[in-house]
Design an enzyme around this catalytic site. Structure first.
Site, PDB file in Angstrom:
ATOM      1  N   SER A  50      -1.195   0.474   2.615  1.00 51.23           N
ATOM      2  CA  SER A  50      -2.545   0.231   3.308  1.00 51.23           C
ATOM      3  C   SER A  50      -2.155  -0.718   4.617  1.00 51.23           C
ATOM      4  O   SER A  50      -0.932  -1.305   4.750  1.00 51.23           O
ATOM      5  CB  SER A  50      -3.290  -0.644   2.372  1.00 51.23           C
ATOM      6  N   LYS A  87      -0.268   3.863  13.146  1.00 49.77           N
ATOM      7  CA  LYS A  87       0.525   2.762  13.855  1.00 49.77           C
ATOM      8  C   LYS A  87      -0.597   2.065  14.365  1.00 49.77           C
ATOM      9  O   LYS A  87      -1.468   2.612  14.974  1.00 49.77           O
ATOM     10  CB  LYS A  87       1.696   3.079  14.696  1.00 49.77           C
TER      11      LYS A  87
END
Lengths: 130, 426
Positions: A50, A87
């Site tokens: 996560s 990202k």
């Protein structure tokens, strides 16, 4: 010529008509609100870890728009080392980076120095089941 | 020389099926990749790397197995759910560049760019290409010219160019480029015509362009002369923005393994009928004639080869799955022969017309008809909402052991909630 008849939401009956008919609109369509550009938007499921700070969890569904260009702090899907990963995109002065929540320096990628890394798309929403 | 003000772009996706597979799988980005036709039979899409290895289009898989093994070529079975969705996205993106557009196939479209100034054409084509790549991830090649046939030719050359774009309208080298295109690669020139042209010394697109039109007209047919005229820059084939409704609908598949039993053939025929009936109902069409065919492998030696077909003329036009299946199964039974190993079966609905299902026949059972129309609507709605074959007919079989082999299919479907592509967090 075609004659168009007005369309009534309520059947014409003998009783008192519902005062709400004037206010009835269509059901909410989440697509309209979550997807701005239909052909360039993909739903992608998160698998594995996560990103707690961003609020992305395992099994969530990301709404990803390929037509957008990332801004500072955008959450992005990128293709790194033959894999699609999520990202955070950081813009500092004239350079841009990809970071993740881990503190390890090797996880910070300088995009200017790695031109082979391509931004796949920008995450616009997260769909998370509670 | 310009004879008209027509500007047509042909946008074609590069190695489309391979590009779709690569979209969510960057690990195959620079590797040789091929996609195989149903039953993993033939090569139907190749990456540039696979082409370089000498893998030819339409080659049977077993013939290229050696190259595949030695070069670590990645193999995929078809995933048409994915290709269909990506195709829709490409076409939707294209539409914003020109309202006049003809979707020519799953990965090609003609665009009318007549409103773009000549000096801006190249830039415009680059912009189309860039947008498609960014929005959908699919690389394309674009050929711009004054006729459809020339835009196809331009596209053929563009495929080999790094820029991916060729504009013949502003080009002074058109004839030079046309002489690089072999006659069999010209749009509209088929196998027979190719043989005939080569026999008469016409080997390239340029050769055909300079051949006297009287000769072409006399020796070929109206299509042959249209192609030649179009190569000269006279538009003869117009853009068809509206998709013409089909007049036939054929569904056929090779089995995953050889099938001998009538029950299994019946399951397959039923499944094909269901698919075809759904398609024609979607187009609001009805059918008057069904053909059912079965055959063994043509490579069977001696008396083991058998192929047959049967036409059924329906008493009334219909698009009712149940009625169509009933008729198709009767036909199947009449041509089925025991003791053969069947490889393929299929059905063809022909003489399709816009539906007038309310028109009644002397023999039609009135009450049933309306109930059945509603039943078909319910089936179609359920299957659109919950996915294909959610609601089927038991006759189609549940296990479908005969079904096609798809050993290497990617399990991604961008238009289905249960099979979304995945991404990792790092």
């Amino acid at each position: 010529m075609k004659l168009l008849l007005p369309f009534h939401l309520q059947k014409v009956g003998s009783g008192f008509p519902s005062p709400a008919t004037d206010y009835i609109e269509d059901d909410i369509d989440l697509n309209v609100h979550l997807i701005k550009n239909i052909p360039s938007t993909f739903l992608i499921r998160v698998q594995g870890k996560s990103m707690n700070k961003v609020g992305i969890h395992n099994d969530d569904i990301l709404v990803v728009d390929r037509s957008l260009n990332p801004k500072n702090c955008s959450t992005v899907v990128v293709s790194v080392n033959e894999e699609l990963i999520v990202k955070t995109f950081i813009k500092e002065k004239n350079q841009s980076f990809l970071t993740s929540e881990s503190k390890e320096i090797k996880d910070k990628i300088n995009l200017t120095e790695n031109p082979e890394i391509v931004i796949w798309g920008v995450v616009t929403y997260v769909i998370h089941a509670l | 020389m310009l004879y008209n003000n027509n500007k047509i772009a042909l946008v074609d996706c590069n190695s489309f099926y391979v590009s779709c597979e690569r979209l969510f799988n960057p690990s195959i980005n620079k590797k040789p990749v091929v996609v195989l036709s149903s039953n993993d039979g033939c090569v139907i899409s190749r990456s540039t790397e696979a082409k370089t290895l000498g893998i030819k289009m339409s080659e049977p898989y077993f013939k290229v197995k050696k190259i595949v093994k030695e070069n670590d070529v990645r193999i995929f079975s078809t995933n048409f759910a994915l290709y269909g969705d990506i195709s829709r996205r490409v076409m939707k993106t294209l539409r914003q560049f020109s309202p006049q557009m003809e979707i020519y196939s799953i990965d090609e479209a003609f665009l009318n760019l007549s409103s773009v100034k000549n000096e801006n054409l190249l830039e415009h084509a680059y912009k189309i290409r860039k947008t498609i790549l960014k929005w959908t991830g699919i690389p394309t090649s674009i050929g711009v010219a004054s006729t459809k046939t020339l835009s196809k030719a331009a596209n053929y050359i563009a495929k080999k160019e790094k820029s991916g774009v060729i504009d013949l309208i502003n080009s002074k080298k058109t004839d030079e480029l046309l002489s690089e295109i072999k006659i069999n690669d010209v749009w509209g020139v088929g196998k027979q015509l190719t043989k005939f042209y080569i026999k008469n010394g016409i080997n390239t697109a340029y050769d055909l362009k300079k051949t006297h039109n009287g000769w072409v007209k006399k020796n070929t047919n109206v299509f042959g002369s249209r192609t030649a005229m179009e190569l000269r820059g006279f538009p003869c084939i117009s853009l068809e923005p509206q998709e013409e409704k089909r007049k036939n609908c054929c569904v056929s598949r090779s089995f995953g393994r050889k099938v001998t039993k009538l029950e299994e053939l019946s399951e397959a025929v039923t499944t094909h009928c269901l698919n075809a009936a759904e398609k024609i109902r979607l187009n609001k069409q009805t059918v008057k004639k069904i053909t059912v065919f079965i055959r063994t492998s043509p490579f069977q030696i001696g008396n083991n080869y058998y192929a047959n077909s049967k036409d059924v003329d329906l008493p009334i036009r219909t698009n009712d799955s149940i009625m169509l299946i009933k008729q198709a199964l009767i036909a199947l039974k009449s041509i089925y022969k025991k003791g053969y190993r069947y490889q393929k079966t299929g059905i063809i609905f022909s003489n399709l017309k816009d539906s007038d299902i309310y028109k009644k026949n002397l023999f039609s059972e009135i009450n049933n008809d309306e109930k059945r129309i509603k039943l078909m609507q319910a089936i179609d709605h359920t299957n659109t909402r919950y996915g294909r074959n959610s609601l089927s007919i038991a006759q189609a079989g549940l296990k479908k052991k005969w079904n096609v082999k798809k050993q290497h299919a990617s399990k991604i479907d961008t238009s289905c909630f249960n099979f979304l592509p995945t991404v990792k967090i790092a």
